[in-house]
Write an enzyme that holds these catalytic residues in place. Structure first.
Site, PDB file in Angstrom:
ATOM      1  N   ASP A 112      -3.006   8.390  10.647  1.00  7.76           N
ATOM      2  CA  ASP A 112      -3.715   7.654   9.618  1.00  7.76           C
ATOM      3  C   ASP A 112      -4.957   6.964  10.192  1.00  7.76           C
ATOM      4  O   ASP A 112      -4.897   6.374  11.278  1.00  7.76           O
ATOM      5  CB  ASP A 112      -2.756   6.585   9.068  1.00  7.76           C
ATOM      6  CG  ASP A 112      -3.265   5.910   7.811  1.00  7.76           C
ATOM      7  OD1 ASP A 112      -3.469   6.619   6.824  1.00  7.76           O
ATOM      8  OD2 ASP A 112      -3.427   4.678   7.824  1.00  7.76           O
ATOM      9  N   GLU A 131      -6.638  11.932  10.083  1.00  7.71           N
ATOM     10  CA  GLU A 131      -7.471  11.550   8.944  1.00  7.71           C
ATOM     11  C   GLU A 131      -8.742  10.930   9.515  1.00  7.71           C
ATOM     12  O   GLU A 131      -8.725   9.799   9.992  1.00  7.71           O
ATOM     13  CB  GLU A 131      -6.746  10.530   8.060  1.00  7.71           C
ATOM     14  CG  GLU A 131      -7.561  10.174   6.826  1.00  7.71           C
ATOM     15  CD  GLU A 131      -7.191   8.841   6.197  1.00  7.71           C
ATOM     16  OE1 GLU A 131      -7.486   8.659   5.014  1.00  7.71           O
ATOM     17  OE2 GLU A 131      -6.632   7.964   6.884  1.00  7.71           O
ATOM     18  N   ASP A 143      -4.935  10.186  -1.914  1.00  9.69           N
ATOM     19  CA  ASP A 143      -5.866   9.076  -2.145  1.00  9.69           C
ATOM     20  C   ASP A 143      -6.826   9.395  -3.280  1.00  9.69           C
ATOM     21  O   ASP A 143      -6.717  10.423  -3.927  1.00  9.69           O
ATOM     22  CB  ASP A 143      -6.647   8.790  -0.861  1.00  9.69           C
ATOM     23  CG  ASP A 143      -5.790   8.075   0.171  1.00  9.69           C
ATOM     24  OD1 ASP A 143      -4.952   7.250  -0.216  1.00  9.69           O
ATOM     25  OD2 ASP A 143      -5.964   8.364   1.369  1.00  9.69           O
ATOM     26  N   ASP A 196       0.839  -1.198   0.000  1.00  4.65           N
ATOM     27  CA  ASP A 196       0.000   0.000   0.000  1.00  4.65           C
ATOM     28  C   ASP A 196       0.878   1.255   0.000  1.00  4.65           C
ATOM     29  O   ASP A 196       0.669   2.159   0.803  1.00  4.65           O
ATOM     30  CB  ASP A 196      -0.946  -0.032   1.216  1.00  4.65           C
ATOM     31  CG  ASP A 196      -1.979   1.085   1.183  1.00  4.65           C
ATOM     32  OD1 ASP A 196      -2.088   1.763   0.143  1.00  4.65           O
ATOM     33  OD2 ASP A 196      -2.660   1.284   2.208  1.00  4.65           O
TER      34      ASP A 196
HETATM   35  C1  GLC Z   1      -5.249   6.090   4.785  1.00  5.56           C
HETATM   36  C2  GLC Z   1      -4.265   6.560   3.752  1.00  5.56           C
HETATM   37  C3  GLC Z   1      -4.301   5.623   2.584  1.00  5.56           C
HETATM   38  C4  GLC Z   1      -3.979   4.233   3.066  1.00  5.56           C
HETATM   39  C5  GLC Z   1      -4.885   3.816   4.213  1.00  5.56           C
HETATM   40  C6  GLC Z   1      -4.385   2.586   4.889  1.00  5.56           C
HETATM   41  O1  GLC Z   1      -6.547   6.156   4.330  1.00  5.56           O
HETATM   42  O2  GLC Z   1      -4.549   7.881   3.380  1.00  5.56           O
HETATM   43  O3  GLC Z   1      -3.433   6.026   1.576  1.00  5.56           O
HETATM   44  O4  GLC Z   1      -4.133   3.321   2.023  1.00  5.56           O
HETATM   45  O5  GLC Z   1      -4.945   4.796   5.200  1.00  5.56           O
HETATM   46  O6  GLC Z   1      -3.215   2.882   5.620  1.00  5.56           O
END
Ligand code: GLC
Length: 564
Positions: free
Chosen positions: A205, A250, A318, A65
């Site tokens: 995150d 986030e 994203d 990822d």
């Molecule tokens: C958050 C990040 C994304 C990632 C996810 C899992 O949403 O912005 O890019 O894939 O977390 O860590």
């Protein structure tokens, strides 16, 4: 109240810039961006007016990822540099007045992390409880998965462990069990470690997933009562280690729930959060050329504690999620800005950057970014936005917007001297590729988008009322034009007040608004065009506005000693 508030609450007037070291600048010609390369480009960022870097994950990773699957929280991905290089980078950033925050990804680890390897190997392993397990076959969770292209359940059976484990994201990203005191200890240690290396805070995150109770509800109830107690403890710990550090979360949830993640009126949880709701409504407003969705949303924002803050953005790394819009509204945005299936992702978002969405219309792009800087809150830029980079739809999924930074019109856009096949992903091609969009050319051109963005960053910094103050929407009768006023009166008497005007439509018009408490005869200075306008009777301000026009109008109070 102290006169130094803009420094003490630095995040409330910051210009945050997100980048991935891997795709920013390659200093050693191996094809991959690196810390030394970024250090060499700090002067560029300082000149742009960035005051805080957000570094996407640079830790050792299994790369399922793009770095968000970590195998060592204390390490540095050797492709990007060493701890020594990182310290040099942070030191260089500080020397130019930039703070640095880093991604904290502790909802999950990689399945290659030694903790998970140990956990699955035996029920008796002390690491078993680091993750969330269950024996019974799981219920259907297919409509809850974050990545529907790859997963159809939040639970995966692990042969070796003989149990199912929880993963909110890819199955290669097992969720940590935050109720475990051992895991909590690890997270605190990770935070402490990076603070000690000079980091100013974290972009945290997936916070709602991190403190969710799925699979561990009993334990949450026993240990904390409310998962938010844990967030409060974590924030307090960080504050004890370093008082002016921040957590930028986030948290893509409705405002009422966001308010809880701020810690409500006390503001003792996350310092800042991205305003996903407003971002989505901005696009709807742009599509409709109607300010109503912005006004309705921004007025619903909860009143935050003085040190809490919203972070505004036009683009992140994203998919541009439109999950908070109704199906019809989302379709309107798709129709306007990403009609082809290939431009959309997961049925809920766009994998485009703004300039191609608006066919590179420079007036519209400038209006959008002027609005980003003018909105109440802190602007967050994603690398390349300052030059108007586009996406590369040939690159898979979300990575379409994570192409290498375009420095020059040379090979690989000046990002790297390596063979193109060595790059993490191909450079964008066509009208938004390096031949047409690059830093070097825009630095030479006084009229370039880069110089415009630099001007916006400067004006935003000169108008602390935008980030720090209160705002009101000024009513008038042109629905295409957003007029809001931000006011900050920090020292009692030394008022800072600006009127921000943005025309979402290509049609020129005229607006008439009333400025409460502003005397007839005072002037306003347009900080972008340099023009001045005089306030009429009862605080009336009348003004022509170009198609996609924007104005930053500073009210020139007699006692205002600012440079205008
Ligand atoms: C958050 C990040 C994304 C990632 C996810 C899992 O949403 O912005 O890019 O894939 O977390 O860590």
């Amino acid at each position: 109240m102290l006169k130094t508030e803009t420094a003490d609450l630095w995040w409330k007037s910051a210009v945050i810039y997100c980048l991935d070291i891997e795709t920013f600048f390659d200093s050693n010609g191996d094809g991959v961006g690196d810390m030394t390369g970024l250090a060499q480009r700090i002067d560029y960022l300082a000149e742009l007016g960035v005051t805080c870097l957000w570094l996407m994950p640079f830790y050792p990773t299994a790369n399922r990822d793009d770095g968000y699957d970590i195998i060592d929280y204390y390490g540095v991905d050797p492709r990007l540099g060493t701890h020594g290089d990182l310290v040099e980078l942070v030191r260089t950033a500080k020397d130019r007045g930039l703070r640095v925050i880093v991604d904290l990804v502790t909802n999950h680890t990689s399945n290659q992390h030694p903790w998970f390897k140990a956990a699955r190997s035996s029920k008796d392993s002390p690491y078993r409880e680091y993750y969330v397990w269950r024996d019974e076959p799981p219920e259907d969770t297919s409509d809850e998965v974050v990545f529907p292209d790859a997963e159809n359940s939040l639970w995966t059976y692990d042969e070796k462990a003989g149990q199912y484990y929880l993963h909110n994201f890819y199955s290669e990203q097992p969720d940590l069990n935050i109720t475990s005191p051992a895991v909590q200890g690890e997270i605190a240690k990770i935070i402490g470690f990076w603070l000690e290396l000079g980091i100013d805070g974290f972009r945290v995150d997936a916070v709602p997933y991190m403190i969710e109770t799925r699979g561990v509800a009993d334990r949450w109830a026993k240990e904390f009562g409310d998962p938010h107690v844990y967030l409060k403890q974590l924030k307090a710990f960080m504050g004890r280690r370093r008082g002016d550090s921040i957590m930028l979360g986030e948290v893509n949830v409705p405002y009422e729930t966001m308010f809880e993640f701020f810690g409500g009126p006390d503001g003792d949880e996350l310092t800042m959060m991205f305003d996903f709701e407003l971002m989505q409504r901005l696009y709807l407003a742009f599509a409709r050329e109607d300010t109503a969705p912005i006004i309705e949303t921004i007025q619903r924002r909860p009143q935050l504690a003085r040190h809490s803050q919203f972070a505004n953005f036009i683009r992140n790394h994203d998919e541009l999620t439109l999950d908070k819009l109704s199906d019809e509204e989302r379709q309107e945005v798709f129709d306007a800005f990403g009609p082809e299936e290939d431009m959309q992702l997961f049925g809920r978002g766009l994998r485009r950057r703004l300039p191609p969405m608006v066919a590179g219309d420079p007036r519209r792009m400038r209006m959008v970014y002027s609005l980003l800087f003018a909105l109440p809150g802190t602007p967050v830029l994603f690398y390349g936005e300052e030059i108007g980079m586009g996406e590369n739809l040939d690159v898979e999924g979300r990575l379409a917007v994570r192409t290498p930074m375009q420095w020059t019109d040379a090979k690989n856009g000046g990002f790297s001297s390596a063979a193109p096949s060595k790059l993490p992903r191909p450079v964008t091609q066509g009208a938004f590729g390096p031949d047409h969009v690059n830093v070097a050319a825009q630095r030479q051109d006084p009229d370039s988008f880069l110089n415009f963005m630099t001007l916006l960053a400067r004006r935003y910094r000169e108008c602390p009322e935008v980030g720090m103050g209160n705002f009101e929407i000024l009513e008038h009768d042109v629905k295409e034009v957003l007029v809001h006023r931000s006011t900050w009166d920090p020292f009692g008497g030394g008022r800072s007040s600006s009127v921000l005007v943005h025309n979402l439509s290509p049609r020129a018009t005229r607006i008439k608004v009333r400025l409460e408490g502003v005397d007839e005869g005072l002037e306003v200075a347009d900080l972008v065009s340099g023009e001045r306008h005089t306030i009429g009777r009862s605080g009336q301000l009348e003004l022509p506005v170009d198609g996609y026009g924007y104005h930053w109008l500073r009210i020139l109070y007699a006692d205002d000693s600012r440079l205008v």
